[in-house]
Design a protein around this motif. Structure first.
Motif, PDB file in Angstrom:
ATOM      1  N   ASN A   1      61.974 -12.185 -20.785  1.00 41.95           N
ATOM      2  CA  ASN A   1      60.676 -12.132 -21.471  1.00 41.95           C
ATOM      3  C   ASN A   1      60.021 -10.767 -21.318  1.00 41.95           C
ATOM      4  O   ASN A   1      59.390 -10.257 -22.246  1.00 41.95           O
ATOM      5  CB  ASN A   1      59.742 -13.211 -20.920  1.00 41.95           C
ATOM      6  CG  ASN A   1      60.165 -14.601 -21.305  1.00 41.95           C
ATOM      7  OD1 ASN A   1      60.916 -14.799 -22.259  1.00 41.95           O
ATOM      8  ND2 ASN A   1      59.694 -15.600 -20.567  1.00 41.95           N
ATOM      9  N   ILE A   2      60.151 -10.190 -20.141  1.00 38.65           N
ATOM     10  CA  ILE A   2      59.560  -8.886 -19.856  1.00 38.65           C
ATOM     11  C   ILE A   2      60.649  -7.936 -19.377  1.00 38.65           C
ATOM     12  O   ILE A   2      61.360  -8.221 -18.413  1.00 38.65           O
ATOM     13  CB  ILE A   2      58.472  -8.983 -18.767  1.00 38.65           C
ATOM     14  CG1 ILE A   2      57.346  -9.921 -19.197  1.00 38.65           C
ATOM     15  CG2 ILE A   2      57.918  -7.594 -18.442  1.00 38.65           C
ATOM     16  CD1 ILE A   2      56.554  -9.443 -20.403  1.00 38.65           C
ATOM     17  N   ILE A   3      60.775  -6.809 -20.038  1.00 35.45           N
ATOM     18  CA  ILE A   3      61.701  -5.757 -19.622  1.00 35.45           C
ATOM     19  C   ILE A   3      60.919  -4.742 -18.792  1.00 35.45           C
ATOM     20  O   ILE A   3      59.822  -4.321 -19.176  1.00 35.45           O
ATOM     21  CB  ILE A   3      62.357  -5.096 -20.840  1.00 35.45           C
ATOM     22  CG1 ILE A   3      63.248  -6.117 -21.554  1.00 35.45           C
ATOM     23  CG2 ILE A   3      63.169  -3.868 -20.425  1.00 35.45           C
ATOM     24  CD1 ILE A   3      63.842  -5.629 -22.841  1.00 35.45           C
TER      25      ILE A   3
ATOM     26  N   ASP B   1      50.535  -4.619 -20.950  1.00 36.29           N
ATOM     27  CA  ASP B   1      50.174  -5.401 -22.141  1.00 36.29           C
ATOM     28  C   ASP B   1      51.159  -6.547 -22.354  1.00 36.29           C
ATOM     29  O   ASP B   1      50.755  -7.674 -22.678  1.00 36.29           O
ATOM     30  CB  ASP B   1      50.172  -4.512 -23.383  1.00 36.29           C
ATOM     31  CG  ASP B   1      48.984  -3.573 -23.454  1.00 36.29           C
ATOM     32  OD1 ASP B   1      48.001  -3.793 -22.726  1.00 36.29           O
ATOM     33  OD2 ASP B   1      49.054  -2.614 -24.238  1.00 36.29           O
ATOM     34  N   ALA B   2      52.450  -6.257 -22.192  1.00 37.40           N
ATOM     35  CA  ALA B   2      53.478  -7.272 -22.419  1.00 37.40           C
ATOM     36  C   ALA B   2      53.326  -8.431 -21.445  1.00 37.40           C
ATOM     37  O   ALA B   2      53.466  -9.605 -21.812  1.00 37.40           O
ATOM     38  CB  ALA B   2      54.866  -6.645 -22.293  1.00 37.40           C
ATOM     39  N   ILE B   3      53.035  -8.117 -20.193  1.00 37.87           N
ATOM     40  CA  ILE B   3      52.838  -9.171 -19.193  1.00 37.87           C
ATOM     41  C   ILE B   3      51.597  -9.991 -19.509  1.00 37.87           C
ATOM     42  O   ILE B   3      51.619 -11.228 -19.493  1.00 37.87           O
ATOM     43  CB  ILE B   3      52.728  -8.552 -17.790  1.00 37.87           C
ATOM     44  CG1 ILE B   3      54.067  -7.932 -17.390  1.00 37.87           C
ATOM     45  CG2 ILE B   3      52.286  -9.597 -16.762  1.00 37.87           C
ATOM     46  CD1 ILE B   3      54.010  -7.105 -16.117  1.00 37.87           C
TER      47      ILE B   3
ATOM     48  N   HIS C   1      49.550 -11.686 -14.055  1.00 37.77           N
ATOM     49  CA  HIS C   1      48.433 -11.059 -14.761  1.00 37.77           C
ATOM     50  C   HIS C   1      47.616 -10.165 -13.820  1.00 37.77           C
ATOM     51  O   HIS C   1      47.340  -9.005 -14.159  1.00 37.77           O
ATOM     52  CB  HIS C   1      47.544 -12.109 -15.426  1.00 37.77           C
ATOM     53  CG  HIS C   1      48.125 -12.642 -16.699  1.00 37.77           C
ATOM     54  ND1 HIS C   1      47.464 -13.560 -17.494  1.00 37.77           N
ATOM     55  CD2 HIS C   1      49.293 -12.397 -17.340  1.00 37.77           C
ATOM     56  CE1 HIS C   1      48.212 -13.856 -18.553  1.00 37.77           C
ATOM     57  NE2 HIS C   1      49.326 -13.164 -18.467  1.00 37.77           N
ATOM     58  N   PRO C   2      47.194 -10.659 -12.647  1.00 37.16           N
ATOM     59  CA  PRO C   2      46.472  -9.746 -11.746  1.00 37.16           C
ATOM     60  C   PRO C   2      47.326  -8.606 -11.225  1.00 37.16           C
ATOM     61  O   PRO C   2      46.805  -7.506 -10.967  1.00 37.16           O
ATOM     62  CB  PRO C   2      45.993 -10.672 -10.615  1.00 37.16           C
ATOM     63  CG  PRO C   2      46.797 -11.908 -10.719  1.00 37.16           C
ATOM     64  CD  PRO C   2      47.154 -12.052 -12.159  1.00 37.16           C
ATOM     65  N   VAL C   3      48.628  -8.828 -11.083  1.00 35.30           N
ATOM     66  CA  VAL C   3      49.517  -7.726 -10.670  1.00 35.30           C
ATOM     67  C   VAL C   3      49.550  -6.662 -11.757  1.00 35.30           C
ATOM     68  O   VAL C   3      49.487  -5.456 -11.471  1.00 35.30           O
ATOM     69  CB  VAL C   3      50.936  -8.255 -10.380  1.00 35.30           C
ATOM     70  CG1 VAL C   3      51.884  -7.093 -10.092  1.00 35.30           C
ATOM     71  CG2 VAL C   3      50.920  -9.233  -9.212  1.00 35.30           C
ATOM     72  N   ALA C   4      49.625  -7.082 -13.013  1.00 30.96           N
ATOM     73  CA  ALA C   4      49.595  -6.127 -14.126  1.00 30.96           C
ATOM     74  C   ALA C   4      48.262  -5.396 -14.175  1.00 30.96           C
ATOM     75  O   ALA C   4      48.220  -4.178 -14.428  1.00 30.96           O
ATOM     76  CB  ALA C   4      49.853  -6.848 -15.446  1.00 30.96           C
ATOM     77  N   ALA C   5      47.173  -6.115 -13.922  1.00 28.30           N
ATOM     78  CA  ALA C   5      45.850  -5.486 -13.934  1.00 28.30           C
ATOM     79  C   ALA C   5      45.737  -4.454 -12.820  1.00 28.30           C
ATOM     80  O   ALA C   5      45.174  -3.365 -13.012  1.00 28.30           O
ATOM     81  CB  ALA C   5      44.766  -6.545 -13.795  1.00 28.30           C
ATOM     82  N   LEU C   6      46.268  -4.779 -11.639  1.00 32.23           N
ATOM     83  CA  LEU C   6      46.271  -3.822 -10.531  1.00 32.23           C
ATOM     84  C   LEU C   6      47.111  -2.602 -10.888  1.00 32.23           C
ATOM     85  O   LEU C   6      46.701  -1.461 -10.640  1.00 32.23           O
ATOM     86  CB  LEU C   6      46.828  -4.494  -9.276  1.00 32.23           C
ATOM     87  CG  LEU C   6      47.012  -3.590  -8.057  1.00 32.23           C
ATOM     88  CD1 LEU C   6      45.662  -3.144  -7.518  1.00 32.23           C
ATOM     89  CD2 LEU C   6      47.824  -4.296  -6.971  1.00 32.23           C
ATOM     90  N   THR C   7      48.273  -2.840 -11.462  1.00 33.97           N
ATOM     91  CA  THR C   7      49.149  -1.737 -11.858  1.00 33.97           C
ATOM     92  C   THR C   7      48.458  -0.831 -12.856  1.00 33.97           C
ATOM     93  O   THR C   7      48.458   0.399 -12.709  1.00 33.97           O
ATOM     94  CB  THR C   7      50.452  -2.304 -12.464  1.00 33.97           C
ATOM     95  OG1 THR C   7      51.104  -3.139 -11.500  1.00 33.97           O
ATOM     96  CG2 THR C   7      51.390  -1.184 -12.892  1.00 33.97           C
ATOM     97  N   ARG C   8      47.860  -1.419 -13.878  1.00 40.98           N
ATOM     98  CA  ARG C   8      47.188  -0.631 -14.915  1.00 40.98           C
ATOM     99  C   ARG C   8      46.035   0.187 -14.339  1.00 40.98           C
ATOM    100  O   ARG C   8      45.904   1.387 -14.617  1.00 40.98           O
ATOM    101  CB  ARG C   8      46.669  -1.559 -16.016  1.00 40.98           C
ATOM    102  CG  ARG C   8      46.172  -0.805 -17.246  1.00 40.98           C
ATOM    103  CD  ARG C   8      45.288  -1.686 -18.128  1.00 40.98           C
ATOM    104  NE  ARG C   8      45.935  -2.910 -18.558  1.00 40.98           N
ATOM    105  CZ  ARG C   8      46.721  -3.017 -19.627  1.00 40.98           C
ATOM    106  NH1 ARG C   8      46.982  -1.949 -20.355  1.00 40.98           N
ATOM    107  NH2 ARG C   8      47.237  -4.188 -19.970  1.00 40.98           N
ATOM    108  N   GLU C   9      45.201  -0.454 -13.529  1.00 39.92           N
ATOM    109  CA  GLU C   9      44.023   0.227 -12.990  1.00 39.92           C
ATOM    110  C   GLU C   9      44.428   1.349 -12.039  1.00 39.92           C
ATOM    111  O   GLU C   9      43.890   2.456 -12.109  1.00 39.92           O
ATOM    112  CB  GLU C   9      43.132  -0.780 -12.269  1.00 39.92           C
ATOM    113  CG  GLU C   9      41.798  -0.213 -11.797  1.00 39.92           C
ATOM    114  CD  GLU C   9      40.924   0.271 -12.940  1.00 39.92           C
ATOM    115  OE1 GLU C   9      40.247   1.310 -12.765  1.00 39.92           O
ATOM    116  OE2 GLU C   9      40.911  -0.374 -14.009  1.00 39.92           O
ATOM    117  N   PHE C  10      45.382   1.066 -11.171  1.00 38.17           N
ATOM    118  CA  PHE C  10      45.809   2.083 -10.214  1.00 38.17           C
ATOM    119  C   PHE C  10      46.457   3.273 -10.917  1.00 38.17           C
ATOM    120  O   PHE C  10      46.152   4.433 -10.610  1.00 38.17           O
ATOM    121  CB  PHE C  10      46.778   1.472  -9.199  1.00 38.17           C
ATOM    122  CG  PHE C  10      47.401   2.485  -8.285  1.00 38.17           C
ATOM    123  CD1 PHE C  10      46.626   3.317  -7.498  1.00 38.17           C
ATOM    124  CD2 PHE C  10      48.788   2.614  -8.222  1.00 38.17           C
ATOM    125  CE1 PHE C  10      47.211   4.253  -6.655  1.00 38.17           C
ATOM    126  CE2 PHE C  10      49.382   3.548  -7.387  1.00 38.17           C
ATOM    127  CZ  PHE C  10      48.585   4.377  -6.600  1.00 38.17           C
TER     128      PHE C  10
END
Length: 214
Positions: A98-100, A182-184, A194-203
């Motif tokens: 689903n996610i690459i 975005d994909a996640i 979702h929170p892991v992606a948000a942390l990744t994006r913000e950091f």
């Protein structure tokens, strides 16, 4: 491994409250860990107890602190088995998952394309190579975060310095991490990541801003 190359070190998660450079290194290591393997219960317990009441009050309105609290809440409220299931369902597949998690896919539209060749050339210039036990290609987000961690915290100042951090980040991470996040976030069932992606994006946005000021 030849004497002129160094293996990219494996992740060990430490204290995210350390001085700035060590805290940056630690966050890169944590993000690498989340995307390389589902977190085990020991790691989840460590994350769940990472915020004191004083820290929460002091950092309440900081964007990075806000997304970190969401990761902490997910770690507190979900056992390792649930994380493992979500990881397997979305990142692991006999066919296309689903996610690459590889940069070449987002930059060039396919895996094992020119961006991977350019990345390998850049790693060679830095004297780095993938550890033999790592199955993913070097453009996997975990591997890239491990490189950044080394460029921040490594002992060889000829390699581990701010100039190399900025160049490597801009050349191999900056252009595509938003698309990965975005994909996640586009998959409703991935509630833990979702929170892991948000942390990744913000950091990584903070990193980009910082490198622009160098």
């Amino acid at each position: 491994m030849s004497e002129s190359t160094k293996e990219i070190p494996s992740t060990e998660v430490g204290d995210v409250g350390l001085p700035e450079d060590l805290a940056r290194s630690d966050l890169y290591g944590l993000i690498a860990r989340f995307f390389h393997l589902a977190p085990d219960q020991e790691l989840l317990d460590q994350i769940a107890t990472s915020i004191t009441n004083d820290q929460e009050a002091h950092d309440k309105n900081a964007p990075l602190a806000k997304v970190w609290r969401e990761v902490v809440a997910a770690a507190k409220n979900n056992p390792a088995k649930v994380w493992q299931d979500e990881f397997d369902q979305n990142f692991i597949s006999v066919g296309r998952p689903n996610i690459i998690l590889n940069g070449s896919f987002y930059i060039a539209g396919h895996l094992n394309e020119k961006p991977l060749v350019e990345l390998r050339r850049a790693l060679g210039a830095l004297g780095l190579e993938s550890a033999e036990e790592i199955a993913e290609t070097e453009d996997h987000i975990s591997a890239l975060c491990e490189v950044m961690r080394y460029l921040i915290a490594g002992d060889d100042v000829e390699v581990s310095n701010l100039t190399n951090q900025r160049v490597f980040f801009n050349d191999h991470i900056r252009s595509w991490y938003d698309e990965l996040c975005d994909a996640i976030e586009a998959i409703p069932e991935m509630r833990l990541y979702h929170p892991v992606a948000a942390l990744t994006r913000e950091f990584l946005a903070v990193e980009a801003q910082g490198f622009d000021m160098v």
